[in-house]
Design a protein around this motif. Sequence first.
Motif, PDB file in Angstrom:
ATOM      1  N   ARG A  10       0.826  -1.199   0.000  1.00 50.26           N
ATOM      2  CA  ARG A  10       0.000   0.000   0.000  1.00 50.26           C
ATOM      3  C   ARG A  10       0.871   1.264   0.000  1.00 50.26           C
ATOM      4  O   ARG A  10       0.620   2.215  -0.739  1.00 50.26           O
ATOM      5  CB  ARG A  10      -0.905  -0.020   1.243  1.00 50.26           C
ATOM      6  CG  ARG A  10      -2.084   0.928   1.160  1.00 50.26           C
ATOM      7  CD  ARG A  10      -2.644   1.223   2.558  1.00 50.26           C
ATOM      8  NE  ARG A  10      -3.122   2.583   2.639  1.00 50.26           N
ATOM      9  CZ  ARG A  10      -2.350   3.633   2.745  1.00 50.26           C
ATOM     10  NH1 ARG A  10      -1.043   3.491   2.786  1.00 50.26           N
ATOM     11  NH2 ARG A  10      -2.871   4.840   2.792  1.00 50.26           N
ATOM     12  N   LEU A  65       2.630   1.652  -3.341  1.00 50.87           N
ATOM     13  CA  LEU A  65       1.692   2.195  -4.328  1.00 50.87           C
ATOM     14  C   LEU A  65       1.553   3.703  -4.167  1.00 50.87           C
ATOM     15  O   LEU A  65       1.662   4.463  -5.140  1.00 50.87           O
ATOM     16  CB  LEU A  65       0.317   1.537  -4.163  1.00 50.87           C
ATOM     17  CG  LEU A  65      -0.837   2.171  -4.960  1.00 50.87           C
ATOM     18  CD1 LEU A  65      -0.585   2.054  -6.458  1.00 50.87           C
ATOM     19  CD2 LEU A  65      -2.173   1.546  -4.593  1.00 50.87           C
ATOM     20  N   ASN A  66       1.351   4.154  -2.940  1.00 53.67           N
ATOM     21  CA  ASN A  66       1.170   5.581  -2.704  1.00 53.67           C
ATOM     22  C   ASN A  66       2.407   6.369  -3.126  1.00 53.67           C
ATOM     23  O   ASN A  66       2.300   7.458  -3.704  1.00 53.67           O
ATOM     24  CB  ASN A  66       0.834   5.841  -1.231  1.00 53.67           C
ATOM     25  CG  ASN A  66       0.168   7.196  -1.020  1.00 53.67           C
ATOM     26  OD1 ASN A  66      -0.272   7.826  -1.981  1.00 53.67           O
ATOM     27  ND2 ASN A  66       0.109   7.639   0.214  1.00 53.67           N
ATOM     28  N   VAL A  70       4.626   5.559  -5.483  1.00 57.67           N
ATOM     29  CA  VAL A  70       4.716   5.621  -6.949  1.00 57.67           C
ATOM     30  C   VAL A  70       3.686   6.598  -7.500  1.00 57.67           C
ATOM     31  O   VAL A  70       3.973   7.369  -8.419  1.00 57.67           O
ATOM     32  CB  VAL A  70       4.511   4.226  -7.583  1.00 57.67           C
ATOM     33  CG1 VAL A  70       4.575   4.323  -9.101  1.00 57.67           C
ATOM     34  CG2 VAL A  70       5.555   3.257  -7.081  1.00 57.67           C
ATOM     35  N   ALA A 120      -1.975  13.748  -0.228  1.00 58.48           N
ATOM     36  CA  ALA A 120      -1.093  12.617   0.061  1.00 58.48           C
ATOM     37  C   ALA A 120      -1.863  11.300   0.136  1.00 58.48           C
ATOM     38  O   ALA A 120      -1.263  10.249   0.330  1.00 58.48           O
ATOM     39  CB  ALA A 120      -0.333  12.856   1.360  1.00 58.48           C
ATOM     40  N   THR A 121      -3.183  11.357  -0.009  1.00 60.00           N
ATOM     41  CA  THR A 121      -3.960  10.121   0.065  1.00 60.00           C
ATOM     42  C   THR A 121      -3.921   9.367  -1.266  1.00 60.00           C
ATOM     43  O   THR A 121      -3.762   9.968  -2.325  1.00 60.00           O
ATOM     44  CB  THR A 121      -5.434  10.399   0.421  1.00 60.00           C
ATOM     45  OG1 THR A 121      -6.024  11.213  -0.590  1.00 60.00           O
ATOM     46  CG2 THR A 121      -5.554  11.109   1.766  1.00 60.00           C
ATOM     47  N   VAL A 122      -4.072   8.067  -1.179  1.00 63.26           N
ATOM     48  CA  VAL A 122      -4.140   7.228  -2.382  1.00 63.26           C
ATOM     49  C   VAL A 122      -5.351   7.635  -3.217  1.00 63.26           C
ATOM     50  O   VAL A 122      -5.274   7.730  -4.445  1.00 63.26           O
ATOM     51  CB  VAL A 122      -4.238   5.739  -1.991  1.00 63.26           C
ATOM     52  CG1 VAL A 122      -4.508   4.877  -3.220  1.00 63.26           C
ATOM     53  CG2 VAL A 122      -2.973   5.286  -1.287  1.00 63.26           C
ATOM     54  N   ARG A 142      -4.841  10.859  -5.215  1.00 63.73           N
ATOM     55  CA  ARG A 142      -3.896  10.642  -6.315  1.00 63.73           C
ATOM     56  C   ARG A 142      -4.501   9.770  -7.411  1.00 63.73           C
ATOM     57  O   ARG A 142      -4.336  10.052  -8.607  1.00 63.73           O
ATOM     58  CB  ARG A 142      -2.608  10.012  -5.764  1.00 63.73           C
ATOM     59  CG  ARG A 142      -1.793  11.018  -4.983  1.00 63.73           C
ATOM     60  CD  ARG A 142      -0.628  10.400  -4.233  1.00 63.73           C
ATOM     61  NE  ARG A 142       0.173  11.449  -3.590  1.00 63.73           N
ATOM     62  CZ  ARG A 142       1.170  11.217  -2.751  1.00 63.73           C
ATOM     63  NH1 ARG A 142       1.510   9.982  -2.437  1.00 63.73           N
ATOM     64  NH2 ARG A 142       1.841  12.237  -2.233  1.00 63.73           N
ATOM     65  N   LEU A 180       9.431   6.422 -14.564  1.00 67.30           N
ATOM     66  CA  LEU A 180       9.609   5.232 -13.730  1.00 67.30           C
ATOM     67  C   LEU A 180      10.576   4.256 -14.389  1.00 67.30           C
ATOM     68  O   LEU A 180      10.573   4.109 -15.617  1.00 67.30           O
ATOM     69  CB  LEU A 180       8.263   4.533 -13.508  1.00 67.30           C
ATOM     70  CG  LEU A 180       7.106   5.366 -12.940  1.00 67.30           C
ATOM     71  CD1 LEU A 180       5.865   4.498 -12.769  1.00 67.30           C
ATOM     72  CD2 LEU A 180       7.484   6.034 -11.621  1.00 67.30           C
ATOM     73  N   THR A 198       9.739  -0.784 -11.482  1.00 60.42           N
ATOM     74  CA  THR A 198       8.723   0.005 -10.786  1.00 60.42           C
ATOM     75  C   THR A 198       7.444   0.079 -11.602  1.00 60.42           C
ATOM     76  O   THR A 198       6.334  -0.050 -11.074  1.00 60.42           O
ATOM     77  CB  THR A 198       9.239   1.433 -10.520  1.00 60.42           C
ATOM     78  OG1 THR A 198      10.468   1.360  -9.804  1.00 60.42           O
ATOM     79  CG2 THR A 198       8.231   2.233  -9.712  1.00 60.42           C
ATOM     80  N   LEU A 255       3.902  -1.342 -10.425  1.00 61.04           N
ATOM     81  CA  LEU A 255       2.708  -0.502 -10.416  1.00 61.04           C
ATOM     82  C   LEU A 255       1.565  -1.184 -11.145  1.00 61.04           C
ATOM     83  O   LEU A 255       0.444  -1.288 -10.632  1.00 61.04           O
ATOM     84  CB  LEU A 255       3.008   0.857 -11.070  1.00 61.04           C
ATOM     85  CG  LEU A 255       1.788   1.756 -11.315  1.00 61.04           C
ATOM     86  CD1 LEU A 255       1.117   2.152 -10.009  1.00 61.04           C
ATOM     87  CD2 LEU A 255       2.177   2.994 -12.123  1.00 61.04           C
ATOM     88  N   VAL A 312       0.069  -4.045  -9.109  1.00 58.16           N
ATOM     89  CA  VAL A 312      -0.778  -3.619  -7.987  1.00 58.16           C
ATOM     90  C   VAL A 312      -2.103  -3.079  -8.512  1.00 58.16           C
ATOM     91  O   VAL A 312      -3.171  -3.359  -7.944  1.00 58.16           O
ATOM     92  CB  VAL A 312      -0.073  -2.553  -7.129  1.00 58.16           C
ATOM     93  CG1 VAL A 312      -0.991  -2.098  -6.001  1.00 58.16           C
ATOM     94  CG2 VAL A 312       1.221  -3.086  -6.560  1.00 58.16           C
TER      95      VAL A 312
END
Lengths: 148, 148
Positions: free
Chosen positions: A130, A133-134, A136, B11-13, B16, B125, B129, B133, B136
């Motif tokens: 997690r 992921l954040n 990247v 800054a939250t998933v 983003r 990237l 990576t 990504l 995920v």
Amino acid sequence: MNAAQPVSLTATVSFRLGTIGTLTTNRFTERIETFGLKLKDVGLLHLLQDGGPASQLEVARLLGVAPSLVVAMADRLEVLGAVRRLRDPGDRRRQQLVLTEQGHELLGRCTTAAQELDAELTAELDEPTRQALNAVLGTLAASLGLPH
Amino acid sequence: MNAAQPVSLTATVSFRLGTIGTLTTNRFTERIETFGLKLKDVGLLHLLQDGGPASQLEVARLLGVAPSLVVAMADRLEVLGAVRRLRDPGDRRRQQLVLTEQGHELLGRCTTAAQELDAELTAELDEPTRQALNAVLGTLAASLGLPH
DNA sequence: TATTGTTATACTCTATAACTATA
DNA sequence: TATAGTTATAGAGTATAACAATA
């Protein structure tokens, strides 16, 4: 050589970012509706917190939206008591948008909502994954000129 | 304890994924406009490839859109020669949508466009990576019930 | 009467253009 | 005359509701 192996559309990063992003946006939008907010209102609130007071035209440019939309957002947020319009004494054409204490609290509730949504979306991932992921996504956002 | 440290919204998933997803969708939409396609047309083409012929109502349900929108999409795709409507002889109310050879090629061009966009988006990237990504995102899409 | 597809209509989001007040 | 904000209008995308054909 050079024969492209058949890649499925759904296996691309773009397709996945698009569909997951849309789902995420929809769910977040539902949650903040509870607060009387539209999606882009949250961007405006965040902007005011970060950059301090800004004129409406500056806001429009920074959010990448039409000035007329900033009028509608500011109207709505003013009714909610989240922002105030202050005439610039030096140039009375300008409206400075400032975040009120209530606006600050409202933004906090939006952030909490986003964190709760994070937990929901990434429930299947273990913590290191997690966080990776954040990280990247942060890199990507930065390289694309998005807020991060 | 239990004092939440102040986390920035950006800054939250969720934030983003939302912003990057929107940007990705916008860029992909621009590219497929060249082919005369709207965003959701691509989902329909992909569906027909994967699942074979399907009735319009099945398509609506699988794509999560209104049946009337499927009519508009099928109209557009039929004009482009990408799909054909075939009356089901067993139940003449049903229109079976089938992908033509041209439709297959068109879907291929969309996939290529997505791969090109992938390269553009993830240019910063390194390859491991980028693959991590994508993996995920695939996990996430699967757990959220999205095509993957 | 119920279902499939279609057409007509309406709603949301957002942009563009016209307008007002101030510079 | 130019600029900040506002208001009026229009377009894209999509849903809901009314309708026609078939079951």
